[in-house]
Scaffold this motif. Structure first.
Motif, PDB file in Angstrom:
ATOM      1  N   VAL A   1       0.858  -1.178   0.000  1.00  0.00           N
ATOM      2  CA  VAL A   1       0.000   0.000   0.000  1.00  0.00           C
ATOM      3  C   VAL A   1       0.899   1.234   0.000  1.00  0.00           C
ATOM      4  N   PRO A   2       0.756   2.149  -0.942  1.00  0.00           N
ATOM      5  CA  PRO A   2       1.586   3.360  -0.903  1.00  0.00           C
ATOM      6  C   PRO A   2       1.301   4.175   0.359  1.00  0.00           C
ATOM      7  N   TYR A   3       2.361   4.550   1.032  1.00  0.00           N
ATOM      8  CA  TYR A   3       2.279   5.332   2.278  1.00  0.00           C
ATOM      9  C   TYR A   3       2.612   6.790   1.942  1.00  0.00           C
ATOM     10  N   LEU A   4       3.888   7.101   1.819  1.00  0.00           N
ATOM     11  CA  LEU A   4       4.344   8.413   1.373  1.00  0.00           C
ATOM     12  C   LEU A   4       5.245   8.215   0.153  1.00  0.00           C
ATOM     13  N   TRP A   5       5.427   9.275  -0.632  1.00  0.00           N
ATOM     14  CA  TRP A   5       6.246   9.141  -1.825  1.00  0.00           C
ATOM     15  C   TRP A   5       6.913  10.467  -2.136  1.00  0.00           C
ATOM     16  N   GLY A   6       7.827  10.429  -3.094  1.00  0.00           N
ATOM     17  CA  GLY A   6       8.529  11.653  -3.471  1.00  0.00           C
ATOM     18  C   GLY A   6       9.300  11.451  -4.762  1.00  0.00           C
ATOM     19  N   THR A   7      10.118  12.425  -5.089  1.00  0.00           N
ATOM     20  CA  THR A   7      10.860  12.403  -6.347  1.00  0.00           C
ATOM     21  C   THR A   7      12.322  12.751  -6.104  1.00  0.00           C
ATOM     22  N   ASN A   8      13.153  12.478  -7.087  1.00  0.00           N
ATOM     23  CA  ASN A   8      14.541  12.928  -7.108  1.00  0.00           C
ATOM     24  C   ASN A   8      14.666  14.029  -8.155  1.00  0.00           C
ATOM     25  N   GLY A   9      15.242  15.142  -7.766  1.00  0.00           N
ATOM     26  CA  GLY A   9      15.373  16.255  -8.700  1.00  0.00           C
ATOM     27  C   GLY A   9      16.508  17.177  -8.300  1.00  0.00           C
ATOM     28  N   ILE A  10      16.340  18.466  -8.576  1.00  0.00           N
ATOM     29  CA  ILE A  10      17.416  19.441  -8.382  1.00  0.00           C
ATOM     30  C   ILE A  10      16.981  20.525  -7.404  1.00  0.00           C
ATOM     31  N   GLY A  11      17.761  20.682  -6.350  1.00  0.00           N
ATOM     32  CA  GLY A  11      17.584  21.815  -5.442  1.00  0.00           C
ATOM     33  C   GLY A  11      18.627  22.861  -5.776  1.00  0.00           C
ATOM     34  N   TYR A  12      18.235  24.133  -5.750  1.00  0.00           N
ATOM     35  CA  TYR A  12      19.201  25.155  -6.156  1.00  0.00           C
ATOM     36  C   TYR A  12      18.985  26.477  -5.441  1.00  0.00           C
ATOM     37  N   ASN A  13      20.071  27.218  -5.323  1.00  0.00           N
ATOM     38  CA  ASN A  13      20.072  28.560  -4.768  1.00  0.00           C
ATOM     39  C   ASN A  13      19.668  29.511  -5.893  1.00  0.00           C
ATOM     40  N   VAL A  14      18.489  30.099  -5.762  1.00  0.00           N
ATOM     41  CA  VAL A  14      17.916  30.904  -6.837  1.00  0.00           C
ATOM     42  C   VAL A  14      18.848  32.018  -7.280  1.00  0.00           C
ATOM     43  N   ASP A  15      19.375  32.771  -6.335  1.00  0.00           N
ATOM     44  CA  ASP A  15      20.194  33.934  -6.682  1.00  0.00           C
ATOM     45  C   ASP A  15      21.548  33.536  -7.263  1.00  0.00           C
ATOM     46  N   LYS A  16      22.168  32.511  -6.696  1.00  0.00           N
ATOM     47  CA  LYS A  16      23.499  32.120  -7.179  1.00  0.00           C
ATOM     48  C   LYS A  16      23.433  31.478  -8.560  1.00  0.00           C
ATOM     49  N   VAL A  17      22.391  30.704  -8.814  1.00  0.00           N
ATOM     50  CA  VAL A  17      22.257  30.111 -10.143  1.00  0.00           C
ATOM     51  C   VAL A  17      21.986  31.191 -11.179  1.00  0.00           C
ATOM     52  N   ARG A  18      21.176  32.169 -10.808  1.00  0.00           N
ATOM     53  CA  ARG A  18      20.916  33.273 -11.739  1.00  0.00           C
ATOM     54  C   ARG A  18      22.200  34.051 -12.007  1.00  0.00           C
ATOM     55  N   ALA A  19      22.996  34.264 -10.988  1.00  0.00           N
ATOM     56  CA  ALA A  19      24.254  34.995 -11.161  1.00  0.00           C
ATOM     57  C   ALA A  19      25.218  34.227 -12.061  1.00  0.00           C
ATOM     58  N   ALA A  20      25.194  32.905 -11.951  1.00  0.00           N
ATOM     59  CA  ALA A  20      26.127  32.092 -12.740  1.00  0.00           C
ATOM     60  C   ALA A  20      25.675  31.907 -14.180  1.00  0.00           C
ATOM     61  N   LEU A  21      24.366  31.754 -14.399  1.00  0.00           N
ATOM     62  CA  LEU A  21      23.875  31.385 -15.729  1.00  0.00           C
ATOM     63  C   LEU A  21      22.889  32.382 -16.335  1.00  0.00           C
ATOM     64  N   GLY A  22      22.533  33.417 -15.577  1.00  0.00           N
ATOM     65  CA  GLY A  22      21.613  34.410 -16.113  1.00  0.00           C
ATOM     66  C   GLY A  22      20.161  34.051 -15.872  1.00  0.00           C
ATOM     67  N   ASP A  23      19.269  34.922 -16.337  1.00  0.00           N
ATOM     68  CA  ASP A  23      17.843  34.743 -16.092  1.00  0.00           C
ATOM     69  C   ASP A  23      17.254  33.548 -16.822  1.00  0.00           C
ATOM     70  N   LYS A  24      17.933  33.073 -17.856  1.00  0.00           N
ATOM     71  CA  LYS A  24      17.412  31.949 -18.634  1.00  0.00           C
ATOM     72  C   LYS A  24      18.083  30.625 -18.257  1.00  0.00           C
ATOM     73  N   ALA A  25      18.601  30.552 -17.073  1.00  0.00           N
ATOM     74  CA  ALA A  25      19.203  29.297 -16.611  1.00  0.00           C
ATOM     75  C   ALA A  25      18.177  28.165 -16.723  1.00  0.00           C
ATOM     76  N   PRO A  26      18.563  27.013 -17.269  1.00  0.00           N
ATOM     77  CA  PRO A  26      17.608  25.916 -17.485  1.00  0.00           C
ATOM     78  C   PRO A  26      17.294  25.145 -16.202  1.00  0.00           C
ATOM     79  N   VAL A  27      16.699  25.837 -15.251  1.00  0.00           N
ATOM     80  CA  VAL A  27      16.442  25.212 -13.947  1.00  0.00           C
ATOM     81  C   VAL A  27      15.363  24.131 -14.026  1.00  0.00           C
ATOM     82  N   ASP A  28      14.629  24.076 -15.129  1.00  0.00           N
ATOM     83  CA  ASP A  28      13.586  23.066 -15.290  1.00  0.00           C
ATOM     84  C   ASP A  28      14.069  21.857 -16.074  1.00  0.00           C
ATOM     85  N   SER A  29      15.379  21.728 -16.228  1.00  0.00           N
ATOM     86  CA  SER A  29      15.928  20.673 -17.077  1.00  0.00           C
ATOM     87  C   SER A  29      17.175  20.057 -16.447  1.00  0.00           C
ATOM     88  N   TRP A  30      17.408  18.774 -16.773  1.00  0.00           N
ATOM     89  CA  TRP A  30      18.656  18.131 -16.349  1.00  0.00           C
ATOM     90  C   TRP A  30      19.866  18.765 -17.035  1.00  0.00           C
TER      91      TRP A  30
END
Length: 371
Positions: free
Chosen positions: A133-162
């Motif tokens: 019986v499923p109890y709890l569940w979740g996913t594996n993905g990407i956690g990121y620092n919003v400001d630092k990723v934007r600083a490194a890759l700009g406003d179009k950083a592909p945060v929705d992609s591998w």
């Protein structure tokens, strides 16, 4: 399959649960009991108390801290437990070993509340949904620092992609602010295979050579592989990107907000698809208290019971009828409850033949060592 279970409060929670277990054991001599084995820090604060109040059954509650401990306990001897929380990844092994009892649905009236779409995904590990019986569940993905990723890759950083972490140009720039990944070949290699357009549960050694080549190319830009350190590092701003579990990323976000340190954390479920995992309730074949075990499972199938558990732990549950009872801030958060379109891209992981596991172990060793 390991997942985050409150590492920071481990000592406190284990001590508390040990006291509960000892007290429960003493009381169980004079009352019907059910023996439950679960991950530490992985149930609602009032769930056990309320179950005893409503049913008259005394829960005797013990905890474990890794899937390996659980499997070892169940595979080597009569454990004495009735109900166990087992990951979907462990189910094929436990089913093949004859450790689990089929669930009689006529004795589980709450079964009707379960999400059929989730049951279909779980059926990849439990054909016909016979044992779990499923109890709890979740996913594996990407956690990121919003400001630092934007600083490194700009406003179009592909945060929705591998592409954020598997594209070498992106990772080279993010490596300047720190990137971490799970230390888990059974979780990371399937993601790399999927990114390359290969089966995530492949048994072809040639596929693993391709995944190895990809990860070795990226290795100079990865700070470390660890399955717990990234949580505090992300919340403190010591790294800017981590690949890991949804619940762990939400904890990092909450920790940063509570600290008021200005670190903004977000969680992304990549559009290409990602692993989905389930922790399930199973009844052991040699359960000494079978009737009470089924009563406990059915109790957790009540929407009004499981909704507060999800609320407390920030993990979604497998009960469709419970969703309206979960606070809007939780149920409307796509990091906790993915959209239908995102759910369609998720895939489960499976145990592989021993020969393939040895291949994965060798590949992972090379990747971690960078050679």
């Amino acid at each position: 399959m390991r997942r985050h279970r409150g590492y920071i409060n481990l000592g406190i929670n284990l001590g508390l649960l040990a006291c509960i277990s000892v007290t429960s054991s003493a009381m169980a001599a004079d009352a019907p009991s059910v023996h439950v084995y679960n991950w530490y820090d992985y149930i609602g604060p009032n769930t056990l108390h309320d179950f005893q109040r409503d049913s008259g059954i005394q829960p005797v509650y013990d905890t474990f801290d890794s899937a390996e401990v659980l499997e070892g306990k169940l595979m080597t001897s009569r454990s004495g437990y009735d109900v166990v929380v087992a990951s979907n990844y462990s189910l094929p092994t436990l089913i093949k070993a004859g450790a689990l009892a089929p669930l009689p649905r006529e004795q589980l009236p709450g079964w009707k509340n379960l999400d059929n779409d989730l049951l279909k995904k779980l059926a990849n590990n439990d054909p016909g949904n016979q044992y779990a019986v499923p109890y709890l569940w979740g996913t594996n993905g990407i956690g990121y620092n919003v400001d630092k990723v934007r600083a490194a890759l700009g406003d179009k950083a592909p945060v929705d992609s591998w592409d954020l972490v598997f594209n070498e140009d992106n990772l080279a720039r993010l490596g300047q602010c720190g990137v971490a990944m799970l230390d888990s070949p059974s979780e990371m290699l399937p993601v790399a295979l999927h990114y390359l357009g290969l089966p995530p549960n492949s048994t072809d050694p040639e596929d693993y050579k391709k995944a190895e080549a990809l990860l070795l190319k990226l290795r100079p830009h990865i700070a470390y592989f660890n399955s717990s350190k990234f949580i505090s590092d992300l919340s403190n701003g010591n790294i800017c990107v981590a690949v890991g579990w949804s619940g762990a990323m939400l904890e990092a976000k909450t920790n940063a907000e509570q600290a008021g340190n200005g670190v903004k954390i977000a969680y992304s479920l990549p559009k290409e698809g990602a692993p989905v995992w389930f922790d399930t309730l199973v009844l052991l074949k040699d359960a000494p208290n079978r009737t009470q075990g089924l009563a406990f499972i059915d109790y957790l199938l009540r929407p009004e019971v499981i909704a507060p558990v999800s609320e407390h732990l920030s993990y979604p549950n497998g009960n469709r009828a419970a969703t309206p009872l979960v606070a809007a801030a939780t149920r409307d958060n796509p990091a906790v409850y993915p959209s239908a379109s995102a759910m369609a891209t998720l895939y489960t992981l499976e145990p592989l033949p021993k020969a393939t596991e040895r291949v994965r172990t060798r590949v992972w060793s090379k990747v971690k060592n960078g050679q």
